[in-house]
Design an enzyme around this catalytic site. Structure first.
Site, PDB file in Angstrom:
ATOM      1  CD  GLU A   1      27.116 -84.810 -28.646  1.00  0.00           C
ATOM      2  OE1 GLU A   1      26.358 -84.625 -27.665  1.00  0.00           O
ATOM      3  OE2 GLU A   1      26.912 -84.292 -29.758  1.00  0.00           O
TER       4      GLU A   1
ATOM      5  CG  HIS B   1      31.165 -76.315 -35.860  1.00  0.00           C
ATOM      6  ND1 HIS B   1      30.365 -75.609 -34.998  1.00  0.00           N
ATOM      7  CD2 HIS B   1      30.357 -77.245 -36.426  1.00  0.00           C
ATOM      8  CE1 HIS B   1      29.133 -76.082 -35.055  1.00  0.00           C
ATOM      9  NE2 HIS B   1      29.101 -77.075 -35.899  1.00  0.00           N
TER      10      HIS B   1
END
Lengths: 357, 326
Positions: B60, B129
């Site tokens: 990321e 999540h």
């Protein structure tokens, strides 16, 4: 066979051309004209004297914290010299010599050290990035820039500087991995100056070299004597040529030494012996080049004296220019500038309120 | 005009912007061949090739960091964090560079990039999540934070975000990815960033919401109308930062009663700033304490309890009644 050796594509070489005594390996000497060699020497000396002056200014309380470059001039000049103007230079926070080579005014560097954002301003046409403080965080930017160059078929190479400590950061590994995957035209220029503040290179990693860290990402790595400007130049030029011809990135580890403090906020006597510093002073990159140039009759003691005088004047001028600039930059409301292309209403309102008191 | 889900509408925005401008690139984990794990980038790699639709390594920080470099180079990267819960790996690139490069270089390098990330609870996902951490980004000068609430505005806002000269964190509520369809015009449509909208008119109560919570808030407003005879005005922020306080200020001055709804944690959540603005600009018009209906300050529970964690219609109605009765 259940167990066999996997052949890896690269080996790590170490390159030295100009020895500590000023002797050269003639076969390896890169093709550089006399003027360029003298420019190398001049800019290295300028960076050193500038550094010394900044240190004094800092001790006098006239500028703030900065990261001295002393000892690393060859690693920076030898590499920056391989770039064309349109190539990109992405610094960390110690690249004074490289910045001077690329044409950054010394007064801007003073301004930065004096705490003015304007010192980091990048001219519209310059392909240089501003100083990046968080260790290794600038390396992915270089990959993005190089991706852009490749995508636009611009032929521009992107060279990024970082230190030995940076090779422990995730950003270093992620960036090299990206570069390997996409074949971006990058040169990863590691200045292994042996000390990440107080942590020695041996504690930073168990790896034998930093150059080998490229291999895991499919990127060739080479280690060079970072105090040998000819070796740095030769290795970086090869890396730049590889990048430009579409062969991808290279990791160049320049083995050098930080002769001064990490930054002016630090006291190296706490973590390293003065004897070690003295040993490295014998390998001073400037003395080494000077001896070589003298041996080739390109430089005399008298020339050096003249040069010292000229540089002293230049450094003084940089300080005077910066001082003058600081007087002009009186408006603290400038802190509201440049956050967005267009200042949003809430920030305009804050500026107004702030200005009114 | 077609009836699209939010996922399809976002895909349309990307497709049309890529068609229009070859400086628009898409990059992230599984965005290419797989079309994104939620299919937002589906088919883009076939249309625009792997040079413009980049399947990246799982990294990321490099996805955002490389995007910063691309943006400085003059491209317009739209990068994806697979889930907002993984954007923390890139937080230093977002805060230290995406948000600052224009400022640091004194305007030399703008960073026209979009960081897309699915966020929020309600789809029975694994740990990490389901968070709503928009304040992490909204608290950072230099960034813009956009949260759409349905297919049509998702498409129009994403187009605006891509064309914006500054970095935009574009947070997509997973709960509405496929929850409903809406007419989305084929022709280009944009919504200016930094502007909220009034979704329901009313003079008795002001309800401020955004993202997936907008729909529960609207349901609550209907319930209040039916059961209590109360007409609530509902405002959809669309852009969390810079926060447009003009609409809710005007509305609060008219109704005197306000409820703010979000699924982000309560303490230091977006409602904190909204209430502060109300206090600053509408204090003398308020007739009751402002109610916050938010997720509690607990780590998002595993999905068996996530619906209990998120504000639901009943809790919103209850909050509204408190504001009305006070």
């Amino acid at each position: 066979m259940p167990r066999e050796t996997i052949e890896l594509p690269y080996e790590v070489e170490r390159l030295t051309i100009l020895g500590e005594d000023g002797e050269v390996d003639e076969e390896l000497v890169p093709d550089l004209d006399d003027d360029t060699l003298l420019r190398f020497h001049r800019t290295m000396l300028l960076a050193r004297r500038f550094d010394e002056r900044l240190l004094k200014l800092q001790r006098q309380g006239r500028i703030g914290t900065f990261a001295p470059v002393s000892g690393q001039e060859a690693a920076q000049i030898g590499s920056a010299a391989c770039l064309e103007e349109a190539d990109w230079m992405v610094p960390s926070f110690r690249e004074t010599a490289a910045a001077l080579w690329r044409g950054t005014p010394a007064s801007a560097l003073v301004l930065y050290a004096a705490g003015y954002n304007e010192g980091a301003a990048i001219p519209e046409d310059a392909h240089d990035f501003p100083i990046a403080i968080p260790v290794a965080s600038q390396i992915p930017h270089a990959v993005g820039l190089a991706y852009g160059s490749k995508y636009r078929d611009a032929g521009e190479v992107v060279l990024v500087y970082f230190g030995d400590g940076a090779t422990s950061e995730g950003d270093f590994h992620e960036a090299l991995n990206f570069a390997g995957t996409y074949g971006t035209p990058n040169v990863f220029l590691c200045q292994n100056n042996h000390w990440a503040i107080s942590v020695p290179r041996e504690t930073q990693t168990a790896a034998k070299t930093l150059a080998q860290k490229g291999l895991a990402y499919g990127i060739p790595g080479i280690q060079v004597d970072g105090n040998d400007v000819l070796a740095v130049y030769a290795a970086t030029r090869e890396a730049v040529e590889r990048a430009r011809s579409g062969e991808g990135a290279t990791l160049v580890e320049c083995v050098t030494y930080r002769l001064s403090v990490h930054t002016t906020a630090d006291d190296p006597s706490k973590y390293r012996d003065e004897e070690e510093v003295e040993e490295w002073k014998k390998r001073d990159p400037i003395t080494r080049l000077q001896t070589y140039l003298e041996s080739r009759d390109l430089l005399s003691e008298e020339d050096v004296d003249d040069l010292e005088e000229e540089i002293a004047g230049e450094v003084e001028k940089a300080w005077e220019e910066a001082e003058k600039r600081m007087e002009e930059l009186g408006d603290p409301a400038d802190m509201f500038d440049h956050h967005y292309a267009e200042t949003p209403p809430h920030l305009e309102a804050q500026r107004e309120r702030w200005t009114d008191g | 005009m077609a009836e699209l889900t939010t996922v399809e509408a976002l895909n349309l925005a990307l497709r049309q912007e890529m068609e229009r401008d070859d400086s628009v690139l898409v990059l992230g984990e599984d965005v290419g061949v797989d079309g994104g794990i939620f299919r937002v980038t589906e088919g883009l790699i076939d249309a625009y090739g792997e040079e413009r639709v980049i399947d990246t390594p799982v990294a990321e920080a490099a996805i955002v960091g490389a995007s910063v470099g691309m943006a400085a180079y003059g491209l317009k990267p739209v990068c994806e964090m697979q889930f907002s819960g993984f954007s923390y790996f890139a937080m230093h690139q977002i805060e230290s560079h995406a948000a600052r490069l224009r400022w640091r270089s004194r305007g030399r390098f703008g960073v026209p990039m979009v960081i897309r990330m699915p966020y929020g609870a309600g789809v029975k996902a694994l740990e990490h999540h389901s968070e709503s951490k928009e304040v992490y980004f909204a608290h950072t000068p230099g960034l813009k934070v956009v949260i759409p609430s349905g297919p049509r505005n998702a498409r129009a806002l994403l187009v605006s975000a891509i064309r914006d000269p500054d970095p935009v964190v574009f947070m997509e509520p997973k709960l509405i990815y496929r929850a409903f369809r809406e007419e989305v015009p084929d022709d280009e449509e944009t919504i200016p960033l930094g502007e909220s909208r009034t979704v329901r008119d009313g003079d008795d109560l002001t309800m401020v919401a955004y993202g997936a919570m907008l729909h529960r808030t609207l349901e609550a407003a209907e319930a209040l109308a039916e059961e209590d005879g109360v007409e609530a005005e509902v405002i959809d922020l669309l852009t969390v930062s810079p926060l447009d306080d003009s609409r809710f200020t005007e509305s609060a001055r008219r109704t005197g009663r306000v409820v703010v709804v979000h699924e982000a944690h309560r303490t230091f959540g977006p409602a904190g700033e909204i209430v502060a603005r109300l206090v600053e600009k509408s204090f003398y018009y308020l007739e009751a304490p402002v109610e916050r209906v938010t997720a509690p300050d607990v780590i998002v529970p595993f999905f068996a309890r996530e619906q209990d964690y998120m504000p639901d219609v009943d809790r919103i109605v209850a909050g509204a009644r408190r504001a009305l009765e006070a």
